[in-house]
Design a protein around this motif. Structure first.
Motif, short mmCIF file in Angstrom:
data_model
loop_
_atom_site.label_atom_id
_atom_site.label_comp_id
_atom_site.label_asym_id
_atom_site.label_seq_id
_atom_site.Cartn_x
_atom_site.Cartn_y
_atom_site.Cartn_z
N TYR A 178 3.69 65.36 -7.60
CA TYR A 178 2.97 66.40 -8.37
C TYR A 178 3.77 67.70 -8.32
O TYR A 178 4.26 68.17 -9.34
CB TYR A 178 1.55 66.59 -7.80
CG TYR A 178 0.77 67.62 -8.57
CD1 TYR A 178 0.21 67.32 -9.81
CD2 TYR A 178 0.62 68.92 -8.09
CE1 TYR A 178 -0.47 68.28 -10.54
CE2 TYR A 178 -0.06 69.88 -8.81
CZ TYR A 178 -0.61 69.55 -10.03
OH TYR A 178 -1.27 70.51 -10.76
N GLN A 179 3.92 68.28 -7.13
CA GLN A 179 4.72 69.51 -7.04
C GLN A 179 6.20 69.16 -7.10
O GLN A 179 6.63 68.17 -6.51
CB GLN A 179 4.47 70.23 -5.71
CG GLN A 179 3.09 70.85 -5.60
CD GLN A 179 2.93 71.69 -4.32
OE1 GLN A 179 3.66 71.53 -3.35
NE2 GLN A 179 1.93 72.57 -4.32
N ILE A 216 -5.30 75.56 -0.11
CA ILE A 216 -6.27 74.46 -0.12
C ILE A 216 -5.73 73.32 -1.00
O ILE A 216 -5.49 73.51 -2.18
CB ILE A 216 -7.63 74.97 -0.65
CG1 ILE A 216 -8.15 76.11 0.26
CG2 ILE A 216 -8.64 73.84 -0.74
CD1 ILE A 216 -9.39 76.82 -0.25
N ALA A 217 -5.57 72.14 -0.41
CA ALA A 217 -4.96 70.96 -1.06
C ALA A 217 -3.49 71.28 -1.35
O ALA A 217 -3.07 71.43 -2.49
CB ALA A 217 -5.71 70.58 -2.33
N ASN A 219 -0.67 69.69 -1.08
CA ASN A 219 0.25 68.74 -1.70
C ASN A 219 1.56 68.68 -0.91
O ASN A 219 1.54 68.38 0.28
CB ASN A 219 0.44 69.13 -3.17
CG ASN A 219 0.99 68.01 -4.04
OD1 ASN A 219 2.05 68.17 -4.64
ND2 ASN A 219 0.31 66.90 -4.13
N ARG A 240 -5.50 66.31 2.21
CA ARG A 240 -6.10 65.04 2.63
C ARG A 240 -5.06 64.02 3.09
O ARG A 240 -5.27 63.28 4.04
CB ARG A 240 -6.90 64.47 1.46
CG ARG A 240 -7.59 63.17 1.76
CD ARG A 240 -8.39 62.70 0.59
NE ARG A 240 -7.57 62.53 -0.61
CZ ARG A 240 -8.02 62.16 -1.78
NH1 ARG A 240 -9.31 61.94 -1.95
NH2 ARG A 240 -7.22 62.02 -2.81
N HIS A 266 -6.80 67.46 6.40
CA HIS A 266 -8.22 67.83 6.28
C HIS A 266 -8.73 67.28 4.96
O HIS A 266 -8.17 67.58 3.90
CB HIS A 266 -8.36 69.37 6.32
CG HIS A 266 -9.77 69.83 6.22
ND1 HIS A 266 -10.57 70.06 7.34
CD2 HIS A 266 -10.55 70.10 5.15
CE1 HIS A 266 -11.77 70.45 6.95
NE2 HIS A 266 -11.78 70.48 5.62
N ASP A 267 -9.78 66.49 5.05
CA ASP A 267 -10.38 65.96 3.82
C ASP A 267 -11.57 66.87 3.48
O ASP A 267 -12.57 66.89 4.21
CB ASP A 267 -10.83 64.51 4.05
CG ASP A 267 -11.36 63.88 2.77
OD1 ASP A 267 -11.79 64.62 1.86
OD2 ASP A 267 -11.34 62.64 2.69
N ASP A 269 -13.73 66.64 1.20
CA ASP A 269 -14.96 65.90 0.89
C ASP A 269 -15.66 65.41 2.15
O ASP A 269 -16.89 65.37 2.21
CB ASP A 269 -14.63 64.68 0.02
CG ASP A 269 -14.35 65.09 -1.41
OD1 ASP A 269 -14.96 66.08 -1.87
OD2 ASP A 269 -13.51 64.43 -2.05
N LEU A 291 -12.46 66.82 -6.26
CA LEU A 291 -13.41 66.77 -5.14
C LEU A 291 -14.75 66.16 -5.52
O LEU A 291 -15.26 66.42 -6.62
CB LEU A 291 -13.64 68.19 -4.61
CG LEU A 291 -12.39 68.90 -4.07
CD1 LEU A 291 -12.70 70.34 -3.71
CD2 LEU A 291 -11.81 68.15 -2.87
C1 SAM Z 1 -3.43 68.11 -8.47
S1 SAM Z 1 -2.86 68.25 -6.83
C2 SAM Z 1 -2.80 70.00 -6.62
C3 SAM Z 1 -1.86 70.40 -5.54
C4 SAM Z 1 -1.67 71.88 -5.29
N1 SAM Z 1 -2.91 72.55 -4.99
C5 SAM Z 1 -1.00 72.52 -6.47
O1 SAM Z 1 -1.66 72.90 -7.43
O2 SAM Z 1 0.24 72.66 -6.46
C6 SAM Z 1 -4.28 67.79 -5.93
C7 SAM Z 1 -4.04 67.70 -4.41
O3 SAM Z 1 -5.32 67.64 -3.81
C8 SAM Z 1 -5.27 66.76 -2.72
N2 SAM Z 1 -6.67 66.31 -2.48
C9 SAM Z 1 -7.43 65.54 -3.27
N3 SAM Z 1 -8.65 65.38 -2.72
C10 SAM Z 1 -8.65 66.07 -1.56
C11 SAM Z 1 -9.62 66.27 -0.53
N4 SAM Z 1 -10.81 65.69 -0.58
N5 SAM Z 1 -9.29 67.04 0.51
C12 SAM Z 1 -8.07 67.62 0.60
N6 SAM Z 1 -7.10 67.44 -0.33
C13 SAM Z 1 -7.38 66.69 -1.40
C14 SAM Z 1 -4.36 65.65 -3.21
O4 SAM Z 1 -3.85 64.87 -2.15
C15 SAM Z 1 -3.28 66.47 -3.92
O5 SAM Z 1 -2.28 66.86 -3.04
#
Ligand code: SAM
Length: 358
Positions: A178-179, A216-217, A219, A240, A266-267, A269, A291
């Protein structure tokens, strides 16, 4: 590993040309496999920065066996044992068996002139070589003062060959993370998002400079590492995927930023425990629709964030699609910062970036 992946990996390895490196180059090759657990080990024995082959317990142990034979009580064997214990803590595997295999491997290396080529990579060009695979062979070469045939792959290829993050590649995602992955702000792997620097540049300096940031999240960890390079005091990424967290922590160490940038699994959800501590700024980029328990995201924002939330929408959505955030009375102001691309091959500017101020 599945048979197709094995074949694919063998084919990719075959395509990388082989080159001979001499021992003065081998001793400087850097230890790509560094991780937080082994970083502590290296710091404890007085090695700062990213260790090179000459710093590794592999090299020291090999040299001691060659010079003095295998002595059960040698300090070099103890050093190697301590390294393995740090590296394999909590995982299956018999440490003594690994030590014996290391000594057998060294004997084999010494008795045979041919060995398969280790895989090295480089982020910035030929002078910064990292060992992705083959730490034993590199250590043996240096200890025996023998030149070595290696393969040097650009980072995007090396990552694909030894990629532990299979869920973020593959057909569905056009074989791209993704990134995009950056090293010292230079793109070394093109991901689906190629606008990470542009996104950071849209954020007002006061929300980054000297701030403690919760990403947050996170990646591949790139926003945190680059925000820290841009002046953020401390960045903590939560994500996650364990593989992504491990990769991000490794990249933080390779950037020599491990004291100010780190990543936690950290998840959102299904949190095992709440996020602790307070942060000045949150990055909440393209996470909302992933989420199931969206309220957990807003709980983090409400409880842990002191000043700013930088929020990126999903493509082709409006702020009305995120009522919990934009309807909330919890912010003093909300300002639009700019629009960002859908992805590397869809340049339409359809993701909004906003700053919400408490
Ligand atoms: C579309 S990417 C966005 C990544 C980053 N925030 C960015 O915009 O560059 C979504 C990210 O969210 C993470 N993710 C999805 N569900 C999650 C959860 N329940 N808790 C933590 N991370 C989560 C995925 O593993 C992924 O890395």
């Amino acid at each position: 590993m599945g048979i197709f992946r094995k074949l694919d990996r063998m084919q990719t390895m075959k395509e990388i040309p082989t080159r001979t490196i001499v021992t003065s180059e081998i001793e400087k090759v850097l230890f790509y496999q560094i991780k937080p657990e082994t970083l502590t080990f290296f710091r404890d024995i007085g090695i700062s920065g990213v260790p090179s082959v000459a710093d590794t317990p592999h090299y020291k142990f090999a040299r001691s066996i060659l010079e003095n034979g295998r002595q059960a009580s040698s300090s070099e064997e103890e050093l190697y044992r301590n390294y393995l214990q740090a590296s394999w803590a909590g995982k299956n595997g018999d440490i003594e068996d690994r030590i014996n295999k290391f000594a057998d491997h060294l004997n084999l290396f010494v008795s045979s002139r041919s060995t398969s080529a280790p895989l090295l990579t480089t982020f910035l060009g030929d002078n910064d070589l990292y060992a992705v695979d083959g730490n034993h062979r590199l250590a043996f070469s240096l200890a025996t003062n023998r030149n070595l045939e290696v393969k040097i792959a650009p980072f995007n290829k090396a990552l694909k060959i030894f990629n532990p993050m299979k869920e973020y590649y593959g057909q569905g995602n056009k074989g791209k993370p993704y990134q995009s992955i950056y090293f010292n702000k230079r793109m070394v792997v093109t991901g689906r998002r190629v606008d990470l620097i542009e996104r950071l540049n849209l954020i007002p300096t006061e929300a980054i400079n000297g701030m403690e940031i919760l990403d947050i999240a996170s990646n591949f960890g790139m926003s945190s590492i680059m925000a820290n390079i841009n002046g953020a005091k401390k960045c903590t990424g939560i994500e996650r995927s364990k593989e992504l967290v491990n990769f991000s922590n490794k990249m933080s160490i390779l950037h020599a930023r491990e004291k100010s940038v780190h990543f936690l699994q950290h998840d959102i959800d299904h949190p095992e425990k709440p996020i602790s501590g307070f942060y000045d700024t949150a990055f909440a980029f393209s996470i909302y629709s992933h989420l199931k328990n969206k309220k957990n995201l807003f709980e983090i924002i409400e409880k842990c964030i002191k000043k700013y939330v930088i929020f990126e929408t999903h493509p082709h959505t409006k702020i009305e699609d995120y009522p919990e955030l934009f309807d909330s009375k919890k912010f003093r102001s909300c300002d639009f910062l700019g629009n960002l691309n859908y992805s590397y091959d869809r340049p339409e500017k359809c993701r909004g970036l906003y700053i919400l101020t408490k």
